[in-house]
Scaffold this motif. Structure first.
Motif, PDB file in Angstrom:
ATOM      1  N   GLY A   1       0.748  -1.252   0.000  1.00 47.74           N
ATOM      2  CA  GLY A   1       0.000   0.000   0.000  1.00 47.74           C
ATOM      3  C   GLY A   1       0.778   1.302   0.000  1.00 47.74           C
ATOM      4  O   GLY A   1       0.235   2.321  -0.415  1.00 47.74           O
ATOM      5  N   HIS A   2       2.029   1.322   0.454  1.00 48.73           N
ATOM      6  CA  HIS A   2       2.605   2.616   0.856  1.00 48.73           C
ATOM      7  C   HIS A   2       2.940   3.582  -0.283  1.00 48.73           C
ATOM      8  O   HIS A   2       3.217   4.739  -0.014  1.00 48.73           O
ATOM      9  CB  HIS A   2       3.804   2.414   1.790  1.00 48.73           C
ATOM     10  CG  HIS A   2       5.044   1.886   1.156  1.00 48.73           C
ATOM     11  ND1 HIS A   2       6.305   2.123   1.678  1.00 48.73           N
ATOM     12  CD2 HIS A   2       5.223   1.109   0.038  1.00 48.73           C
ATOM     13  CE1 HIS A   2       7.208   1.531   0.908  1.00 48.73           C
ATOM     14  NE2 HIS A   2       6.582   0.905  -0.074  1.00 48.73           N
ATOM     15  N   HIS A   3       2.905   3.105  -1.535  1.00 52.34           N
ATOM     16  CA  HIS A   3       3.105   4.045  -2.656  1.00 52.34           C
ATOM     17  C   HIS A   3       1.800   4.693  -3.128  1.00 52.34           C
ATOM     18  O   HIS A   3       1.833   5.690  -3.853  1.00 52.34           O
ATOM     19  CB  HIS A   3       3.759   3.342  -3.853  1.00 52.34           C
ATOM     20  CG  HIS A   3       5.150   2.859  -3.587  1.00 52.34           C
ATOM     21  ND1 HIS A   3       6.148   3.684  -3.118  1.00 52.34           N
ATOM     22  CD2 HIS A   3       5.716   1.623  -3.707  1.00 52.34           C
ATOM     23  CE1 HIS A   3       7.269   2.981  -2.969  1.00 52.34           C
ATOM     24  NE2 HIS A   3       7.029   1.727  -3.310  1.00 52.34           N
TER      25      HIS A   3
ATOM     26  N   PHE B   1      10.050   0.694   7.097  1.00 49.37           N
ATOM     27  CA  PHE B   1      11.428   0.258   6.824  1.00 49.37           C
ATOM     28  C   PHE B   1      11.543  -0.474   5.499  1.00 49.37           C
ATOM     29  O   PHE B   1      12.582  -1.074   5.206  1.00 49.37           O
ATOM     30  CB  PHE B   1      12.007  -0.546   7.995  1.00 49.37           C
ATOM     31  CG  PHE B   1      11.242  -1.775   8.413  1.00 49.37           C
ATOM     32  CD1 PHE B   1      11.241  -2.918   7.638  1.00 49.37           C
ATOM     33  CD2 PHE B   1      10.548  -1.787   9.624  1.00 49.37           C
ATOM     34  CE1 PHE B   1      10.558  -4.064   8.041  1.00 49.37           C
ATOM     35  CE2 PHE B   1       9.862  -2.924  10.044  1.00 49.37           C
ATOM     36  CZ  PHE B   1       9.868  -4.068   9.243  1.00 49.37           C
ATOM     37  N   ASP B   2      10.500  -0.422   4.667  1.00 48.67           N
ATOM     38  CA  ASP B   2      10.603  -0.902   3.288  1.00 48.67           C
ATOM     39  C   ASP B   2      11.773  -0.180   2.611  1.00 48.67           C
ATOM     40  O   ASP B   2      12.059   0.971   2.922  1.00 48.67           O
ATOM     41  CB  ASP B   2       9.288  -0.605   2.552  1.00 48.67           C
ATOM     42  CG  ASP B   2       9.206  -1.266   1.186  1.00 48.67           C
ATOM     43  OD1 ASP B   2       8.541  -2.315   1.081  1.00 48.67           O
ATOM     44  OD2 ASP B   2       9.798  -0.724   0.224  1.00 48.67           O
ATOM     45  N   VAL B   3      12.432  -0.861   1.670  1.00 48.74           N
ATOM     46  CA  VAL B   3      13.609  -0.253   1.035  1.00 48.74           C
ATOM     47  C   VAL B   3      13.236   0.931   0.144  1.00 48.74           C
ATOM     48  O   VAL B   3      14.081   1.770  -0.164  1.00 48.74           O
ATOM     49  CB  VAL B   3      14.401  -1.322   0.233  1.00 48.74           C
ATOM     50  CG1 VAL B   3      13.736  -1.596  -1.118  1.00 48.74           C
ATOM     51  CG2 VAL B   3      15.851  -0.905   0.054  1.00 48.74           C
ATOM     52  N   HIS B   4      11.960   0.986  -0.249  1.00 48.12           N
ATOM     53  CA  HIS B   4      11.473   2.122  -1.035  1.00 48.12           C
ATOM     54  C   HIS B   4      10.800   3.141  -0.116  1.00 48.12           C
ATOM     55  O   HIS B   4      10.156   2.756   0.858  1.00 48.12           O
ATOM     56  CB  HIS B   4      10.457   1.643  -2.086  1.00 48.12           C
ATOM     57  CG  HIS B   4      10.994   0.602  -3.015  1.00 48.12           C
ATOM     58  ND1 HIS B   4      10.787  -0.744  -2.806  1.00 48.12           N
ATOM     59  CD2 HIS B   4      11.750   0.714  -4.135  1.00 48.12           C
ATOM     60  CE1 HIS B   4      11.390  -1.430  -3.777  1.00 48.12           C
ATOM     61  NE2 HIS B   4      11.987  -0.575  -4.585  1.00 48.12           N
ATOM     62  N   HIS B   5      10.934   4.404  -0.472  1.00 41.80           N
ATOM     63  CA  HIS B   5      10.259   5.434   0.324  1.00 41.80           C
ATOM     64  C   HIS B   5       8.748   5.346   0.122  1.00 41.80           C
ATOM     65  O   HIS B   5       8.266   5.189  -1.003  1.00 41.80           O
ATOM     66  CB  HIS B   5      10.749   6.823  -0.095  1.00 41.80           C
ATOM     67  CG  HIS B   5      10.117   7.927   0.678  1.00 41.80           C
ATOM     68  ND1 HIS B   5       9.299   8.868   0.103  1.00 41.80           N
ATOM     69  CD2 HIS B   5      10.155   8.216   2.003  1.00 41.80           C
ATOM     70  CE1 HIS B   5       8.885   9.706   1.045  1.00 41.80           C
ATOM     71  NE2 HIS B   5       9.388   9.345   2.198  1.00 41.80           N
TER      72      HIS B   5
ATOM     73  N   PHE C   1      10.302  -5.914   3.355  1.00 36.90           N
ATOM     74  CA  PHE C   1      11.537  -6.656   3.605  1.00 36.90           C
ATOM     75  C   PHE C   1      12.459  -6.666   2.381  1.00 36.90           C
ATOM     76  O   PHE C   1      13.328  -7.528   2.261  1.00 36.90           O
ATOM     77  CB  PHE C   1      11.181  -8.073   4.066  1.00 36.90           C
ATOM     78  CG  PHE C   1      10.331  -8.076   5.315  1.00 36.90           C
ATOM     79  CD1 PHE C   1      10.886  -7.749   6.548  1.00 36.90           C
ATOM     80  CD2 PHE C   1       8.963  -8.364   5.255  1.00 36.90           C
ATOM     81  CE1 PHE C   1      10.098  -7.727   7.700  1.00 36.90           C
ATOM     82  CE2 PHE C   1       8.172  -8.338   6.399  1.00 36.90           C
ATOM     83  CZ  PHE C   1       8.740  -8.027   7.627  1.00 36.90           C
ATOM     84  N   ASP C   2      12.259  -5.686   1.492  1.00 37.54           N
ATOM     85  CA  ASP C   2      13.083  -5.640   0.274  1.00 37.54           C
ATOM     86  C   ASP C   2      14.431  -4.944   0.482  1.00 37.54           C
ATOM     87  O   ASP C   2      15.185  -4.774  -0.473  1.00 37.54           O
ATOM     88  CB  ASP C   2      12.310  -5.020  -0.902  1.00 37.54           C
ATOM     89  CG  ASP C   2      11.422  -3.869  -0.484  1.00 37.54           C
ATOM     90  OD1 ASP C   2      11.531  -3.397   0.668  1.00 37.54           O
ATOM     91  OD2 ASP C   2      10.603  -3.428  -1.324  1.00 37.54           O
ATOM     92  N   GLY C   3      14.741  -4.585   1.728  1.00 38.47           N
ATOM     93  CA  GLY C   3      16.092  -4.138   2.044  1.00 38.47           C
ATOM     94  C   GLY C   3      17.049  -5.303   2.275  1.00 38.47           C
ATOM     95  O   GLY C   3      18.255  -5.097   2.464  1.00 38.47           O
TER      96      GLY C   3
ATOM     97  N   GLU D   1       4.475  -4.816   3.409  1.00 36.44           N
ATOM     98  CA  GLU D   1       4.629  -4.027   2.187  1.00 36.44           C
ATOM     99  C   GLU D   1       5.410  -4.868   1.170  1.00 36.44           C
ATOM    100  O   GLU D   1       4.881  -5.853   0.699  1.00 36.44           O
ATOM    101  CB  GLU D   1       5.321  -2.683   2.502  1.00 36.44           C
ATOM    102  CG  GLU D   1       4.538  -1.792   3.477  1.00 36.44           C
ATOM    103  CD  GLU D   1       3.352  -1.053   2.854  1.00 36.44           C
ATOM    104  OE1 GLU D   1       3.096  -1.210   1.649  1.00 36.44           O
ATOM    105  OE2 GLU D   1       2.665  -0.322   3.599  1.00 36.44           O
ATOM    106  N   GLY D   2       6.693  -4.508   0.870  1.00 33.63           N
ATOM    107  CA  GLY D   2       7.437  -5.225  -0.164  1.00 33.63           C
ATOM    108  C   GLY D   2       8.298  -6.361   0.368  1.00 33.63           C
ATOM    109  O   GLY D   2       8.237  -6.734   1.548  1.00 33.63           O
ATOM    110  N   GLY D   3       9.155  -6.884  -0.545  1.00 32.49           N
ATOM    111  CA  GLY D   3      10.006  -8.042  -0.254  1.00 32.49           C
ATOM    112  C   GLY D   3       9.807  -9.053  -1.367  1.00 32.49           C
ATOM    113  O   GLY D   3       8.713  -9.625  -1.474  1.00 32.49           O
ATOM    114  N   TYR D   4      10.838  -9.287  -2.196  1.00 34.77           N
ATOM    115  CA  TYR D   4      10.616  -9.968  -3.475  1.00 34.77           C
ATOM    116  C   TYR D   4      11.486 -11.191  -3.695  1.00 34.77           C
ATOM    117  O   TYR D   4      11.364 -11.851  -4.724  1.00 34.77           O
ATOM    118  CB  TYR D   4      10.735  -8.945  -4.619  1.00 34.77           C
ATOM    119  CG  TYR D   4       9.746  -7.830  -4.391  1.00 34.77           C
ATOM    120  CD1 TYR D   4       8.391  -8.030  -4.659  1.00 34.77           C
ATOM    121  CD2 TYR D   4      10.122  -6.625  -3.808  1.00 34.77           C
ATOM    122  CE1 TYR D   4       7.454  -7.050  -4.384  1.00 34.77           C
ATOM    123  CE2 TYR D   4       9.195  -5.632  -3.534  1.00 34.77           C
ATOM    124  CZ  TYR D   4       7.863  -5.852  -3.817  1.00 34.77           C
ATOM    125  OH  TYR D   4       6.939  -4.886  -3.524  1.00 34.77           O
ATOM    126  N   ASP D   5      12.390 -11.509  -2.768  1.00 36.17           N
ATOM    127  CA  ASP D   5      13.080 -12.805  -2.790  1.00 36.17           C
ATOM    128  C   ASP D   5      12.334 -13.690  -1.798  1.00 36.17           C
ATOM    129  O   ASP D   5      12.267 -13.370  -0.604  1.00 36.17           O
ATOM    130  CB  ASP D   5      14.546 -12.630  -2.379  1.00 36.17           C
ATOM    131  CG  ASP D   5      15.265 -13.971  -2.335  1.00 36.17           C
ATOM    132  OD1 ASP D   5      15.916 -14.318  -3.344  1.00 36.17           O
ATOM    133  OD2 ASP D   5      15.155 -14.672  -1.303  1.00 36.17           O
TER     134      ASP D   5
END
Ligand SMILES: [Zn+2]
Length: 309
Positions: A119-121, A157-161, A240-242, A282-286
């Motif tokens: 959601g955060h974008h 703390f998603d890697v994207h703002h 978790f995409d960081g 939110e994200g995380g793709y591996d």
């Protein structure tokens, strides 16, 4: 603690080569179920239109929730909707609302929403960056408008703002937003000078930054800002995409770094809001990194940490 999810969140299909795919959520559900047999699983309800309108323009809702008989509709170059997407989006947003209700009525101390789409974008009027509705913003508005809270904080703390969350709340003094993210990277926002009405706290990290830099940004910069704000409820945009194995970004975090920050946030919540936290995926793709990182995050949320101070 409670975990909110819904099978509809697995039916938001994005195409065979899209990284934001149902297998992400399946990997998390499997990992959590295996590791924590005692988790209190809850079915996410649908968010209601009035709850969505606290954040989103009617035109955005009409576009995102319009029936799609078959195939795919591109909402932007990265963001796809398919026949199951509207139901998934309503359940993802509804998870956050139900989690707020659970935590503020004392049914649970903390809740994690294992949902997608993320959601955060998403801004008030634009679906973008894989995001249809801004789930965390809808949940935060529910805490303010539905429960009468006066100060809530959103940690991202998603890697994207989280450009959407920032834009929605940059003039809302009752909401603090604190984000660490890689810069430069999509969506290009999140500079330190973006401070809203004194409620926005951005800590950009350069490509290649590792857990030491990540922890330092939170320990020295973002957590003190949140302590000064003193939230009555803490939200987490848990991306978790960081992780160093993530294909979309270049930070070098390990699952332990997410666990460390989660425990620091639990301690922060203990200092200000009785330990109450609502966290949303939110994200995380591996897939493996996502499962490991989610486990570290949920393990941290389950800790009955009592801050000594
Ligand atoms: Zn992300």
């Amino acid at each position: 603690m409670q975990v909110f999810t819904h099978p509809a969140c697995l039916e938001h299909h994005t195409g065979s080569d899209h990284v934001e795919r149902p297998q992400r959520l399946a990997a998390i559900l499997q990992a959590l179920g295996d590791a924590f047999p005692d988790l209190d699983w809850q079915q996410a309800p649908r968010a209601r239109r009035g709850q969505l309108l606290r954040v989103h323009a009617p035109e955005l809702l009409d576009s995102v929730l319009a029936p799609i008989p078959s195939g795919w509709v591109a909402l932007d170059p990265d963001t796809v909707a398919s026949p199951g997407s509207a139901e998934a989006a309503l359940r993802a947003a509804g998870a956050g609302i139900a989690a707020v209700d659970a935590v503020l009525t004392g049914t649970a101390l903390r809740a994690f929403c294992a949902v997608r789409p993320p959601g955060h974008h998403a801004t008030a009027d634009t679906a973008m960056g894989f995001c249809l509705l801004n789930n965390i913003a809808i949940a935060a508005r529910h805490a303010l408008a539905g429960h009468g809270l006066e100060r809530v904080a959103i940690v991202d703390f998603d890697v994207h703002h989280g450009n959407g969350t920032q834009a929605i709340f940059q003039a809302e003094a009752r909401v603090a937003y604190a984000s660490s993210h890689q810069s430069p990277l999509y969506p290009g926002t999140g500079a330190r000078r973006e401070t809203g009405c004194g409620n926005i706290f951005n800590a950009p990290l350069p490509p290649g930054a590792d857990g030491t830099a990540f922890r330092s940004a939170w320990e020295n910069d973002l957590l003190p800002a949140l302590d000064a704000f003193g939230p009555q409820l803490l939200f987490i945009s848990a991306g978790f995409d960081g992780h160093r194995r993530d294909p979309l970004a270049d930070l070098r975090l390990e699952a332990d770094d997410f666990g460390w920050l989660t425990q620091a946030l639990v301690a922060l919540a203990e200092r200000h809001c009785g330990g109450r936290i609502v966290s949303m995926l939110e994200g995380g793709y591996d897939l493996a990194a996502l499962a490991d990182s989610s486990l570290a995050h949920v393990a941290g949320l389950r800790q009955p940490v009592r801050d000594p101070s």
